[in-house]
Design a protein around this motif. Structure first.
Motif, mmCIF file in Angstrom:
data_model
loop_
_atom_site.group_PDB
_atom_site.id
_atom_site.type_symbol
_atom_site.label_atom_id
_atom_site.label_comp_id
_atom_site.label_asym_id
_atom_site.label_seq_id
_atom_site.Cartn_x
_atom_site.Cartn_y
_atom_site.Cartn_z
ATOM 1 N N ASP A 38 -0.211 -5.484 12.239
ATOM 2 C CA ASP A 38 0.897 -5.220 11.319
ATOM 3 C C ASP A 38 1.961 -4.418 12.066
ATOM 4 N N LEU A 39 3.159 -5.011 12.230
ATOM 5 C CA LEU A 39 4.242 -4.413 13.003
ATOM 6 C C LEU A 39 5.260 -3.753 12.080
ATOM 7 N N CYS A 40 5.783 -2.583 12.513
ATOM 8 C CA CYS A 40 6.667 -1.804 11.640
ATOM 9 C C CYS A 40 5.960 -1.659 10.292
ATOM 10 N N ALA A 41 4.736 -1.175 10.356
ATOM 11 C CA ALA A 41 3.784 -1.305 9.253
ATOM 12 C C ALA A 41 4.114 -0.465 8.040
ATOM 13 N N GLY A 42 4.896 0.609 8.189
ATOM 14 C CA GLY A 42 5.118 1.501 7.059
ATOM 15 C C GLY A 42 3.797 2.092 6.591
ATOM 16 N N THR A 43 3.460 1.867 5.346
ATOM 17 C CA THR A 43 2.202 2.369 4.792
ATOM 18 C C THR A 43 1.042 1.418 5.003
ATOM 19 N N GLY A 44 1.295 0.301 5.675
ATOM 20 C CA GLY A 44 0.239 -0.682 5.902
ATOM 21 C C GLY A 44 0.032 -1.633 4.746
ATOM 22 N N LYS A 57 -1.090 6.429 4.889
ATOM 23 C CA LYS A 57 -1.336 5.934 3.536
ATOM 24 C C LYS A 57 -2.068 4.595 3.531
ATOM 25 N N ALA A 58 -2.241 4.014 4.704
ATOM 26 C CA ALA A 58 -2.991 2.748 4.782
ATOM 27 C C ALA A 58 -4.418 2.926 4.290
ATOM 28 N N ARG A 59 -4.975 4.115 4.460
ATOM 29 C CA ARG A 59 -6.344 4.362 4.001
ATOM 30 C C ARG A 59 -6.442 4.198 2.480
ATOM 31 N N LYS A 60 -5.384 4.595 1.772
ATOM 32 C CA LYS A 60 -5.364 4.416 0.321
ATOM 33 C C LYS A 60 -5.271 2.943 -0.044
ATOM 34 N N TRP A 61 -4.491 2.170 0.737
ATOM 35 C CA TRP A 61 -4.413 0.733 0.470
ATOM 36 C C TRP A 61 -5.764 0.066 0.684
ATOM 37 N N ARG A 68 12.449 8.479 3.864
ATOM 38 C CA ARG A 68 11.981 9.491 2.909
ATOM 39 C C ARG A 68 12.803 9.411 1.627
ATOM 40 N N HIS A 69 14.066 9.051 1.730
ATOM 41 C CA HIS A 69 14.932 8.944 0.557
ATOM 42 C C HIS A 69 14.955 7.524 -0.014
ATOM 43 N N LEU A 70 14.998 6.520 0.863
ATOM 44 C CA LEU A 70 14.983 5.138 0.376
ATOM 45 C C LEU A 70 13.547 4.645 0.375
ATOM 46 N N ARG A 71 12.871 4.865 -0.717
ATOM 47 C CA ARG A 71 11.454 4.514 -0.816
ATOM 48 C C ARG A 71 11.309 3.104 -1.337
ATOM 49 N N TRP A 72 11.248 2.147 -0.404
ATOM 50 C CA TRP A 72 10.983 0.787 -0.824
ATOM 51 C C TRP A 72 9.581 0.722 -1.452
ATOM 52 N N TRP A 73 9.252 -0.359 -2.042
ATOM 53 C CA TRP A 73 7.994 -0.472 -2.795
ATOM 54 C C TRP A 73 6.826 -0.653 -1.836
ATOM 55 N N MET A 74 6.378 0.480 -1.270
ATOM 56 C CA MET A 74 5.257 0.430 -0.331
ATOM 57 C C MET A 74 4.290 1.589 -0.488
ATOM 58 N N ASP A 75 4.583 2.518 -1.402
ATOM 59 C CA ASP A 75 3.703 3.663 -1.616
ATOM 60 C C ASP A 75 2.551 3.252 -2.540
ATOM 61 N N PRO A 76 1.312 3.479 -2.135
ATOM 62 C CA PRO A 76 0.175 3.031 -2.955
ATOM 63 C C PRO A 76 0.101 3.692 -4.328
ATOM 64 N N ARG A 83 2.025 -1.722 -5.958
ATOM 65 C CA ARG A 83 0.731 -2.385 -6.154
ATOM 66 C C ARG A 83 0.919 -3.837 -6.583
ATOM 67 N N GLU A 84 1.939 -4.098 -7.395
ATOM 68 C CA GLU A 84 2.248 -5.479 -7.763
ATOM 69 C C GLU A 84 2.662 -6.271 -6.524
ATOM 70 N N ARG A 85 3.465 -5.636 -5.674
ATOM 71 C CA ARG A 85 3.892 -6.281 -4.432
ATOM 72 C C ARG A 85 2.695 -6.543 -3.524
ATOM 73 N N PHE A 86 1.782 -5.597 -3.450
ATOM 74 C CA PHE A 86 0.571 -5.766 -2.646
ATOM 75 C C PHE A 86 -0.207 -6.999 -3.105
ATOM 76 N N ASN A 87 -0.384 -7.136 -4.398
ATOM 77 C CA ASN A 87 -1.126 -8.282 -4.935
ATOM 78 C C ASN A 87 -0.416 -9.602 -4.628
ATOM 79 N N ALA A 88 0.942 -9.574 -4.645
ATOM 80 C CA ALA A 88 1.696 -10.785 -4.322
ATOM 81 C C ALA A 88 1.484 -11.171 -2.859
ATOM 82 N N ILE A 89 1.438 -10.179 -1.968
ATOM 83 C CA ILE A 89 1.220 -10.467 -0.545
ATOM 84 C C ILE A 89 -0.181 -11.043 -0.337
ATOM 85 N N VAL A 90 -1.160 -10.490 -1.035
ATOM 86 C CA VAL A 90 -2.520 -11.030 -0.947
ATOM 87 C C VAL A 90 -2.534 -12.493 -1.357
#
Length: 265
Positions: free
Chosen positions: A44-50, A77-81, A8-16, A22-29
């Motif tokens: 997807d294991l330890c999926a976080g937000t998916g 939040k995977a639904r938003k992704w 909750r405090h260390l928010r890595w770049w995974m929130d949609p 979103r840049e990271r998402f595009n790189a993974i794609v």
């Protein structure tokens, strides 16, 4: 203190809602589009937000996506992704521990563990993880891990610090402190605090994995292993990626069963 409080405090770049995510998402794609893999399903294991699961499913044109994560709030939040990715697929969200994988999911073709998650697993847990993944993958299955070499970074790169500023935000900073080492499990004990106020938010036990150890461990349970470096895949926003192909299910099932009730010496 829960893992949920830590993230909750260390928010890595995974929130949609985060542009960097979103840049990271595009790189993974882009990474998965370059992989010669055909599949109808992604695990997807330890999926976080998916973020990684949805990206892989989009790139591989999968029709089914299964997320396994202990933090239900993030997983929703995977639904938003999916909306951002503009894909429609069958989504299954499992609130559970990946170390109990064989009791949570059925057979899959592709599994991903993305986002430098391996420090959460000590060597004994890692055996359960690799054997569990191998046991649920199909005979031609593929397991992708995105990670980085912490021995190179912390030992040879001198990046290790007893006291480290982990994250700065306009509202607060997060720092961590070395608070011990468990020699039997090979994990560092580290406390995380919020400033101002110096409130502790988490006690974490972290394994500083190198990549070679993961490749060697994975080779026990998979017929083929491969390392793709950033220089080889050429995609900014993606670290080293470890590939494990063709699971040896006989060995995996035997070891997984043996290690379910074994947590170290």
């Amino acid at each position: 203190m829960s893992l949920g409080e830590f993230y909750r405090h260390l928010r890595w770049w995974m929130d949609p809602e985060d542009d960097r995510a979103r840049e990271r998402f595009n790189a993974i794609v882009r990474f998965f589009k370059d992989q010669n893999v055909a599949t109808s399903d992604v695990l997807d294991l330890c999926a976080g937000t998916g973020i990684a699961g949805v990206a892989a499913a989009k790139a591989l044109s999968a029709s089914k996506l299964t997320l396994v994560e202990v933090r239900r709030e993030d997983m929703e939040k995977a639904r938003k992704w999916l909306e951002i990715a503009d894909v429609s697929l069958e989504l299954r969200m499992i609130n559970g521990n990946v170390l109990n994988l064989s009791s949570l999911v059925g057979e899959h073709k592709v599994a991903v563990l993305w986002g430098h998650t391996m420090p959460h697993f000590d060597p004994f847990d890692a055996v359960r993880l690799f054997s569990g993944v191998a046991s649920v993958l199909s005979e031609d299955g593929v397991f992708f891990i995105e990670d980085t070499d912490r021995i190179k970074r912390f030992l040879y790169g001198s990046a290790y610090r007893d006291f480290l500023v982990e994250m700065r935000t306009p509202e607060y900073n997060v720092v961590s402190m070395h608070e011990g080492y468990d020699v039997r499990r090979g994990v560092e004990e580290r406390g995380y605090y919020v400033l101002p106020g110096f409130e502790k938010i988490a006690d974490m036990e972290l394994r500083l994995w190198d990549l070679a150890s993961q490749l060697a461990l994975g080779r026990i349970f998979f017929g083929e292993v491969e390392l793709i470096t950033p220089g080889e895949h050429g995609i900014s926003g993606v670290s080293e990626v470890l590939l494990f192909r063709h699971p040896n299910k006989r060995i995996a099932d035997e070891v997984y069963s043996e290690f379910q009730n074994f947590s170290g010496v």
